[in-house]
Design an enzyme around this catalytic site. Sequence first.
Site, PDB file in Angstrom:
ATOM      1  N   GLY A  52      27.508  11.253 -26.001  1.00 18.64           N
ATOM      2  CA  GLY A  52      27.679  11.356 -24.557  1.00 18.64           C
ATOM      3  C   GLY A  52      29.108  11.722 -24.197  1.00 18.64           C
ATOM      4  O   GLY A  52      30.037  11.441 -24.945  1.00 18.64           O
ATOM      5  N   GLY A  89      31.833  12.290 -20.589  1.00 18.09           N
ATOM      6  CA  GLY A  89      32.055  12.269 -19.145  1.00 18.09           C
ATOM      7  C   GLY A  89      33.488  12.645 -18.830  1.00 18.09           C
ATOM      8  O   GLY A  89      34.263  13.018 -19.716  1.00 18.09           O
ATOM      9  N   PHE A 139      35.985  10.737 -17.898  1.00 17.02           N
ATOM     10  CA  PHE A 139      36.998   9.799 -18.384  1.00 17.02           C
ATOM     11  C   PHE A 139      36.851   9.459 -19.869  1.00 17.02           C
ATOM     12  O   PHE A 139      37.735   8.832 -20.448  1.00 17.02           O
ATOM     13  CB  PHE A 139      36.922   8.479 -17.601  1.00 17.02           C
ATOM     14  CG  PHE A 139      37.392   8.603 -16.172  1.00 17.02           C
ATOM     15  CD1 PHE A 139      38.302   9.581 -15.793  1.00 17.02           C
ATOM     16  CD2 PHE A 139      36.916   7.743 -15.203  1.00 17.02           C
ATOM     17  CE1 PHE A 139      38.736   9.697 -14.488  1.00 17.02           C
ATOM     18  CE2 PHE A 139      37.342   7.845 -13.882  1.00 17.02           C
ATOM     19  CZ  PHE A 139      38.254   8.824 -13.522  1.00 17.02           C
ATOM     20  N   VAL A 151      31.558   9.300 -25.864  1.00 15.68           N
ATOM     21  CA  VAL A 151      30.885   8.180 -26.516  1.00 15.68           C
ATOM     22  C   VAL A 151      30.335   8.635 -27.864  1.00 15.68           C
ATOM     23  O   VAL A 151      29.660   9.668 -27.959  1.00 15.68           O
ATOM     24  CB  VAL A 151      29.739   7.628 -25.640  1.00 15.68           C
ATOM     25  CG1 VAL A 151      29.108   6.408 -26.307  1.00 15.68           C
ATOM     26  CG2 VAL A 151      30.253   7.266 -24.248  1.00 15.68           C
ATOM     27  N   LYS A 209      33.093   4.024 -26.940  1.00 17.48           N
ATOM     28  CA  LYS A 209      33.485   4.828 -25.776  1.00 17.48           C
ATOM     29  C   LYS A 209      34.996   5.039 -25.823  1.00 17.48           C
ATOM     30  O   LYS A 209      35.770   4.111 -25.609  1.00 17.48           O
ATOM     31  CB  LYS A 209      33.079   4.095 -24.490  1.00 17.48           C
ATOM     32  CG  LYS A 209      33.438   4.827 -23.216  1.00 17.48           C
ATOM     33  CD  LYS A 209      32.927   4.039 -22.010  1.00 17.48           C
ATOM     34  CE  LYS A 209      33.267   4.722 -20.715  1.00 17.48           C
ATOM     35  NZ  LYS A 209      32.736   3.984 -19.549  1.00 17.48           N
ATOM     36  N   ASP A 237      28.643   3.855  -9.711  1.00 15.33           N
ATOM     37  CA  ASP A 237      28.247   5.142 -10.311  1.00 15.33           C
ATOM     38  C   ASP A 237      26.870   5.037 -10.956  1.00 15.33           C
ATOM     39  O   ASP A 237      26.678   5.403 -12.117  1.00 15.33           O
ATOM     40  CB  ASP A 237      29.286   5.576 -11.349  1.00 15.33           C
ATOM     41  CG  ASP A 237      29.185   7.065 -11.691  1.00 15.33           C
ATOM     42  OD1 ASP A 237      28.611   7.824 -10.884  1.00 15.33           O
ATOM     43  OD2 ASP A 237      29.670   7.466 -12.758  1.00 15.33           O
TER      44      ASP A 237
END
Length: 453
Positions: free
Chosen positions: A166, A168, A170, A173, A189, A291
């Site tokens: 994953g 994003g 910021f 992962v 993460k 979120d």
Amino acid sequence: MLNLSGNIFQGIIPSSLSSLRGLEVLDISQNNLSGKIPQFLGKWNSLEFLNLSLNDFEGEVPVVGVFRNASLFSILGNNRLCGGLVTLELPKCKERGKQKKRFPYFILAIVIAPTLLIVLLWVYLLGKKKRNSQPSQSSGNERFLKVSYNQLLKATDGFSAANLIGEGGFSSVYKGIIDSNDNKPVAVKVLHLQNKGAHKSFLAECEAWRNIRHRNLLKIITSCSSTDFQGNDFKALVYEFMPNGSVHDWLHSSAYASKLNLLQRINILRDVATALDYLHNRCQTMIVHGDLKPSNILLDDDMVAHVGDFGLARLIGTDLNQNSSTGVKGTIGYAPPEYGIGSEMTSCGDVYSFGILLLEVMIGKMPTDDMFKEGLSLHKFAYMALPDHVIDVIDDDAIVLQNTEANAKKVEECLVATINIGVSCSVDSPPQRMNIEIVVNELQRILDVLQNI
């Protein structure tokens, strides 16, 4: 800036450190330091951030200087600390009172003692029975597993692309296996610290996870605040690995041959609503997730939903409000309209995001789908289908043909009720949105009906 994290230092913080008065950032996390937090740390006016996490400090947390603002310091994993700011929710420090004189009537004491002993024994056995009857939960004071940058590097095979699960704004992962975690897979993460707001996202997530425990929230195993082999700051959070991926993957990824059936979808929505109810109404300090979206809802072996990613979380009534500095509030399509005009994050905003998530889960369309333009939105699309055309907008994979007309009617009524919840949660006006406790009860009622067909 002085970064001494992850060096396995032992003993107390030396008083000679007090001469470094010009420091702006001091990071001595992830060592074996002990003793009380020195008072001189609170007297450094230049200090902008102090990281004392994952050590073994004890005693009272100061409330002066940097310690006056919970967002400017971290004490995560120091389980013998007490006092400090109310927002830290630490136990009160014991007062040292004068020793009371012994009761002089020793004969009376001899008579009372056996009775008192029996009462105490009864209370102990009753408490033990209660504890054994409750489901096992992680203690808020449990010792966090300590991991280094090197361990995480090894666990993820050098943060390889093959282990990337994953990504994003910021963070990224990775799936990994840590030897000291019984070789169980974990999700690592890694924060993109070069991106504005990533550091505060890390702090917000650490603070949000500090005292929350719930079966429908992703379990954090530990955090790592260190430096990489080039001397760059490195921060990561380690979570329990969710083998069935995210709800977003099940809805939209071509890699998933099978799709979620109707019962699974309602179960997932009930789980997410239950987690929100816990965050908003059952925690000592209300937590706004900020979120909520399908990619942040992860599924375990049993397809139980776990809400994760608290990087934008806000603890209501505390100084920790990282949104004020980053300007980031949720994700386009899921964030409520009031965030777009500068309103503060609220529990009503989470309810709006949940409503959009519910409609996406049931209809199978993202709020940013190309079909939603020229005034048409996912909310309006669902609203227009109520009550007679709901079956026409539901995702085909969620529809199961029934063997009797009566059962088909019950299913359709459940679908209408579910879409109605999503529409009621995602109205533009925050006060008019559905109460999350009512949402949980209504989804449970729908689930009970479907399970008995």
